[in-house]
Enzyme design. Structure first.
Site, short mmCIF file in Angstrom:
data_model
loop_
_atom_site.label_atom_id
_atom_site.label_comp_id
_atom_site.label_asym_id
_atom_site.label_seq_id
_atom_site.Cartn_x
_atom_site.Cartn_y
_atom_site.Cartn_z
N TYR A 1 -24.24 -4.07 3.71
CA TYR A 1 -24.63 -3.77 4.91
C TYR A 1 -23.78 -4.19 6.06
O TYR A 1 -23.25 -3.45 6.98
CB TYR A 1 -26.02 -4.54 5.12
CG TYR A 1 -26.84 -4.34 6.50
CD1 TYR A 1 -27.09 -3.10 6.88
CD2 TYR A 1 -26.66 -5.34 7.34
CE1 TYR A 1 -27.93 -2.84 8.05
CE2 TYR A 1 -27.27 -5.23 8.63
CZ TYR A 1 -27.99 -4.11 8.85
OH TYR A 1 -28.61 -3.94 10.06
N SER B 1 -25.14 -3.81 14.74
CA SER B 1 -25.67 -5.08 14.32
C SER B 1 -24.96 -6.11 14.39
O SER B 1 -23.81 -6.40 14.23
CB SER B 1 -26.17 -5.15 12.62
OG SER B 1 -26.79 -6.16 12.36
#
Ligand code: NAD
Length: 700
Positions: A590, A577
């Protein structure tokens, strides 16, 4: 039937109501589909059917006789009108005047396009003269196991006579072509009451004045042979009786999972092969039998069989009573090399001055007592079909060897078919393989937005794809959709939780059994979570770590193990990501887990390089469309973090990007494909951001 497990007699499926009102060509399609619907009548792609139909000539308007005959390629079960070649009978008959004799028969194939009726582009097959010269309106040429068993028995002629009397004749082995067409014509003229003929080492020809009569003759002739075999085999030992017993089904699959990647690695230097495993009862009966080795050494008989299976299989020595798989693995390279030497010797002994160059010398079929059969080919469908053909060959050997002695085709005759110039021309005409043909990819999170788009992209390039996901319903729907679009041979679903060591191991084992190994791992399964650090529970932190960093670790470790067993390199793509590079508010768990993925990729790139294992990273950002992440809480939490409504999020991300563009799952899939393919052959340890531009996540 020869294999009693497959049921009793063939049913007569002809339905007058269905056939009512059909044209001649339509009746031919109906007859072909009905015959092809039972694999006991003919093997996949095997045999052909024809009808001679009177039609108006598009040029002269006159009635002319047209041969409709199954064209090159295709399968009787699914053939449609456009699968048939159409040729003027008058011109086909005229070819006899050009025929210069058997040593020139191959040149006759070149005249067939000149006989085309109505500009039909479907190429006429080598068997066309066999149909044209039988002076009957309808002709079936089928490859039923029961009849090939007659055709491959030592006293095939006497058996034919015993079963059928004068109704069915017998012709000695002759390679299909113009000469065999003339032989068939001669036979028909000399035996006007005969309904068909058995071709030695090959198959069956049957005929009739009407489609129904022809169909019914074919079915009843096969049933007669099945009957006869059943009576004659009563009380006799099959394949000399059982020598060893099968392992149980899970043990057989576990051995297949261990061995298939190793076989694949040893036979894939030039191009990657795909595998198929079959342990159906007919296979186990053969591989467990006393006569396995002598019968396997005789080779398959029907040309259709050995073109797919190679003349001989490789028998893997193994005693299921004292199972020592490691010993098999230790010997495998030598066994495979020995097979290649044998194949080279066959080529050298049989080749002609103008023979095409030797093809892949590796075995297609691998037989293992107690375990089953592995088959390998350039694509999954061919690997599967080659296995089906070897089961046909087993049925033939069972029949022929129980009532008589089984005889394979002589090495020279087999070679002359395998390296026939016309066969070579067919291979040369095949389209170039796609970029990822022969490659096996496992995509975790394959049922989600980015995963599905990635699977689609890889499938489009010819890869076989295993969709690995925890969400059973989404997995079933993705599997349905992709199998429909790309074919069942290409897609497999496995339900795994990437946080479970056992499930990850079993998912990869399943991949090995279904396709033979693995080339590409796309580690993508994931989630997203949002919370300020003070509100981040340990459970939330661990969940991110478990699915993202630990999950990525577990799947790549398993992939590495398999890559190293195969020894033909490997390719790992991590979907991390932008947040793994750039900090983001209220998403520390995350972001940290994603950063761990990226660093894991770097470490693995370093470790894998010497084994040609590449590891690269694609970083998406704000892929709202199609993503399940963006349907739940995450969307609301992100909207809250940026103090806006959820409806405004997509526009927020678009305008936040430097390029002012939205990012879609297909964009991520494109970058993954780049890393998964040879286009990036010299890149490892790299990161590509697909985020429409974000200065915060610049890598340097
Ligand atoms: P998605 O939710 O549509 O797909 C994720 C898939 O992973 C789902 O099908 C889910 O069932 C599966 N999965 C979740 N936990 C699993 C587990 N324990 N075992 C096996 N499967 C599991 O989301 P997506 O947008 O397609 O995300 C794919 C990847 O891309 C994720 O790693 C995500 O973090 C990353 N990513 C997405 C975005 C985005 O904006 N969509 C941005 C950056 C990174």
């Amino acid at each position: 039937m020869l294999d009693k497990r497959s049921g009793s007699r063939l049913a007569n499926l002809w339905d007058d109501a269905k056939a009512e009102g059909m044209s001649g060509p339509e009746l031919l399609v109906y007859r072909s589909n009905t015959l092809g619907s039972d694999k006991r009548v003919t093997n996949y792609g095997g045999g052909n059917t024809s009808s001679k139909v009177w039609q108006k000539d598009p040029l002269t308007g006159e009635d002319v006789e047209v041969l409709w005959v199954k064209g090159s390629g295709g399968d009787s079960a699914s053939i449609k009108l456009d699968g048939f070649a159409t040729l003027y009978m008058q011109k086909l008959r005229a070819l006899k005047g050009l025929y210069r004799g058997v040593e020139h028969e191959d040149e006759m194939v070149g005249y067939l396009p000149h006989c085309t009726f109505n500009l039909n582009p479907r190429a006429a097959s080598i068997d066309t003269p066999l149909h044209a010269f039988v002076p009957k309106a309808c002709v079936d040429h089928m490859h039923p196991d029961a009849i090939i068993a007659v055709a491959a028995a030592k006293d095939s002629k006497a058996i034919t006579k015993e079963i059928f009397g004068d109704a069915i004749g017998w012709l000695p082995w002759k390679r299909p072509g113009f000469e065999l067409g003339l032989w068939l014509e001669k036979f028909c003229l000399e035996n006007p009451d005969a309904k068909g003929v058995v071709l030695e080492s090959h198959g069956l020809f049957t005929w009739g004045d009407t489609p129904k009569e022809c169909y019914e003759t074919t079915i009843s002739v096969i049933n007669q042979a099945i009957d006869w075999f059943e009576r004659k085999s009563e009380g006799k030992a099959i394949f000399g009786g059982e020598a060893v017993q099968s392992l149980d089904a899970p043990a057989r699959r576990a051995i297949a999972a261990k061995l298939m990647p190793r076989i694949r690695g040893l036979i894939s230097e030039k191009s990657h092969k795909l595998g198929h495993f079959d342990d159906q009862p007919a296979v186990l009966e053969f591989v467990n039998s006393k006569d396995l080795r002598p019968l396997a050494a005789l080779g398959t008989s029907c040309p259709d069989h050995f073109l797919r299976t190679k003349i001989r299989p490789l028998v893997i020595e193994f005693d299921p009573a004292k199972p020592d798989v490691d010993a098999v693995i230790a010997r495998l390279a030598d066994d495979i090399a020995e097979y290649r030497v044998g194949y080279q010797a066959y080529y050298d002994a049989c080749k002609h001055p103008d023979s095409p160059a030797i093809r892949d010398p590796n075995a297609v079929v691998y037989l293992m007592p107690g375990v089953g059969m592995f088959t390998f080919a350039g694509d999954k469908a061919t690997a599967r079909i080659s296995g089906e053909f070897y089961v046909n060959a087993i049925n033939v050997m069972r029949g022929a060897s129980t009532v008589s002695s089984y005889v394979g085709l002589s090495a020279q005759e087999a070679f002359d078919i395998e390296y026939w110039q016309l066969e070579e021309a067919k291979l040369q005409r095949l389209p170039k393989p796609k970029a990822l043909a022969g490659q096996i990819a496992l995509v975790t999170g394959g049922a989600g937005g980015i995963g599905r788009a990635t699977a689609t992209r890889l499938l489009r390039e010819g890869a076989c794809v295993v969709l690995a996901d925890i969400d059973e319903a989404a997995l079933a729907s993705a599997n349905d959709e992709l199998s429909k679009a790309y074919g069942k041979d290409f897609v497999r679903p496995v339900r795994i939780d990437v946080t479970s060591e056992d499930q990850v191991a079993s998912g990869f084992a399943e991949t090995s059994v279904e396709f033979g190994g693995i080339d590409i791992l796309v580690s993508n399964a994931g989630l997203a979570s949002s919370a300020p650090i003070e509100e981040t529970t340990l459970a939330l932190w661990n969940k991110n770590m478990d699915i993202l960093s630990t999950g990525y670790f577990l799947v790549s470790r398993e992939a590495f193990r398999l890559f190293r067993a195969q020894k033909i390199g490997g390719n790992v793509v991590f979907v991390a990501s932008k947040n793994g590079l750039a900090a983001s508010p209220n998403a520390s768990a995350y972001c940290t887990a994603k950063a761990a993925e990226i660093h894991l990729a770097r470490c693995l790139a370093l470790e894998g390089a010497e084994a040609q294992i590449r590891v690269n990273v694609v970083n998406p950002d704000a892929v709202l469309r199609g993503s399940k992440i963006w349907t739940g809480e995450w969307k609301e939490q992100r909207a809250a973090a940026y103090k806006m409504s959820t409806d405004d999020l997509e526009e927020h991300y678009r305008s936040r990007s430097m390029l002012k563009r939205s990012v879609f799952p297909e964009d991520i899939a494109e970058a993954i494909y780049f890393f998964a393919s040879g286009m990036s052959a010299k890149s490892t340890g790299n990161i590509v951001n697909v985020d429409a531009g974000n200065a915060q996540s610049f890598t340097r």
